[in-house]
Enzyme design. Sequence first.
Site, PDB file in Angstrom:
ATOM      1  CG  ASP A  56     -24.697 -29.548  46.476  1.00  0.00           C
ATOM      2  OD1 ASP A  56     -24.872 -28.873  45.456  1.00  0.00           O
ATOM      3  OD2 ASP A  56     -24.108 -29.113  47.480  1.00  0.00           O
ATOM      4  CB  THR A 137     -23.068 -23.699  46.783  1.00  0.00           C
ATOM      5  OG1 THR A 137     -22.768 -24.855  46.011  1.00  0.00           O
ATOM      6  CG2 THR A 137     -23.644 -24.102  48.103  1.00  0.00           C
TER       7      THR A 137
END
Length: 337
Positions: A56, A137
């Site tokens: 991220d 994710t």
Amino acid sequence: MAARPVARLAVPDDLGKEAVLASAAVADGIRVARRVQHDAARVLSKADASPVTIADFSVQALVASRLARDFPDDPLVAEEDAAALRGADAADLLARVTACVRTVDATIGSREVLDSIDRGAGRAGDRFWTLDPIDGTKGLLRGGQYVIALALIVDGAVQLGVIGCPRLSLGTAPGTTIANGAGGLALAVRGRGAWWASGTESALVALSVSALAEPERARVLRSVEAKHIDVNGFDRALRNLGTREPPILMDSQAKHVVLAAGGADALLRFPPARDTHDAIWDQAAGAILIEEAGGRVTDLDGRTLDFSAGRRLSRNFGLIGSNGLLHQRLLSTDQRG
Ligand code: AMP
Ligand code: MG
């Protein structure tokens, strides 16, 4: 299949410098994300930072730094901030993120990593970019789909969307996609169209939605993660639609790419609660991609998505994406009752 970089993207200049440069930035984001995937075992063994965190931060740092260089006046509204990377106890994590970014661009140092990530706190005004550095994710961790999603929003409407897909490919047969593919990048420009650039070829391939009009044959996409949605609402809508096809479960805006490519006919997102609203970066790039591939996108009440409400789509509820032909039917079905 071995992951290959998205090489030599051939986004024509006449699509505009935003399309060319945003595609290049997302292609770089794919490289960084793959790097993290590759190093996940090593990172996890140190037990203090998940590969997701590294991915991220690294992708946001690199893409935001590209945007700062190419469009210095444009604000960025992105998912992450650098708070967790600042401070003495975060030095190791910052070093790892910086090392990861530097595998793609060795001119970037840790100061620029922090500043670039924090550019994501920009104002959602008349013209801004929105970025989800890692959408999906849980898909990344599970070996499923995840994407890097970048969009340009002007006056509340998406003008450009780029979705980097490290694990998705188009099949050779029209309207087919490969979930464990070599990767590629989807691009849409308002009023111009939607395309796919594969990881191994330079030419853009036009995307177009399916031509299926019979509800009973509709292939409908939904999230893998049951906690992200109201599964009962989704199941009820499928029954009301009367499709005989099983739902297609997929993480992230890879769903939107599959719909735009004709690999499915509709996409339904039932929020888990009435006050749950997606972030703008969860839908912006995917929405324009579906529309420019000939499909339609509204919320569950038939409203246009309003990207001028801030960081979340707080004036909308849920999402219906379709090939257009099925849209009215999906709307008129009493989805919630
Ligand atoms: P999907 O794979 O389609 O469910 O999309 C992943 C996105 O769902 C993430 O990027 C998050 O923004 C969003 N998300 C994460 N957790 C939740 C949650 N508990 N409820 C609703 N959406 C969520
Ligand atoms: Mg997200």
